[in-house]
Design a protein around this motif. Structure first.
Motif, short mmCIF file in Angstrom:
data_model
loop_
_atom_site.label_atom_id
_atom_site.label_comp_id
_atom_site.label_asym_id
_atom_site.label_seq_id
_atom_site.Cartn_x
_atom_site.Cartn_y
_atom_site.Cartn_z
N SER A 148 -14.32 42.50 76.22
CA SER A 148 -15.35 43.23 75.46
C SER A 148 -14.87 44.64 75.10
O SER A 148 -15.18 45.14 74.01
CB SER A 148 -16.66 43.29 76.24
N ASN B 188 -14.90 40.90 65.66
CA ASN B 188 -14.92 41.55 66.97
C ASN B 188 -16.31 41.49 67.60
O ASN B 188 -16.44 41.35 68.82
CB ASN B 188 -14.43 43.00 66.86
N LEU B 189 -17.35 41.58 66.79
CA LEU B 189 -18.71 41.44 67.30
C LEU B 189 -18.92 40.05 67.90
O LEU B 189 -19.51 39.91 68.98
CB LEU B 189 -19.73 41.70 66.19
N LYS B 190 -18.41 39.03 67.23
CA LYS B 190 -18.52 37.66 67.77
C LYS B 190 -17.79 37.54 69.10
O LYS B 190 -18.23 36.83 70.00
CB LYS B 190 -17.97 36.64 66.76
N GLU C 12 -20.08 39.06 71.70
CA GLU C 12 -21.18 38.14 71.98
C GLU C 12 -20.73 36.97 72.83
O GLU C 12 -21.42 36.57 73.78
CB GLU C 12 -21.79 37.64 70.66
N MET D 197 -13.97 47.01 66.82
CA MET D 197 -15.16 47.35 66.02
C MET D 197 -15.08 48.82 65.59
O MET D 197 -15.40 49.15 64.44
CB MET D 197 -16.43 47.08 66.81
#
Length: 99
Positions: A5, A80-82, A85, A12
């Motif tokens: 993360s 990057n968000l995926k 998540e 991000m």
């Protein structure tokens, strides 16, 4: 090695810097004396990415390049968000299994 993360969050951030620079270049392209900026991204050995913003040596707009950079930054941000998540879901699943 950094956590997944943390690496994705740095990606991000790098995408946001790229988007900001491209937007600034487009918004100020007609400003007298304005020099475009460019973003250099460098992979870090421990994971993640760093960014450096610098001025382009030659004056003049590059609308095509800046629009392409905006699109690429948007895709990189979403990817990057995926990752963030998915990491959170996997951590939640691991906690459920061990609880």
């Amino acid at each position: 090695m950094k956590p997944v993360s943390t690496i994705a969050l740095s990606g991000m951030q790098a995408a946001r810097v790229q988007l900001d620079v491209a937007s600034n270049n487009i918004a100020n392209a007609q400003t007298l004396g304005f020099r475009r900026q460019t973003v250099t991204q460098q992979a870090q050995p421990e994971g993640g990415v760093s960014t450096t913003v610098s001025l382009v040596n030659t004056p003049g707009p590059d609308f095509t390049g800046d629009v392409v950079n905006q699109l690429g930054a948007g895709y990189a941000f979403v990817a990057n968000l995926k990752t963030v998540e998915t990491d959170q879901k996997m951590t939640g699943t691991l906690l459920d299994i061990t609880a």
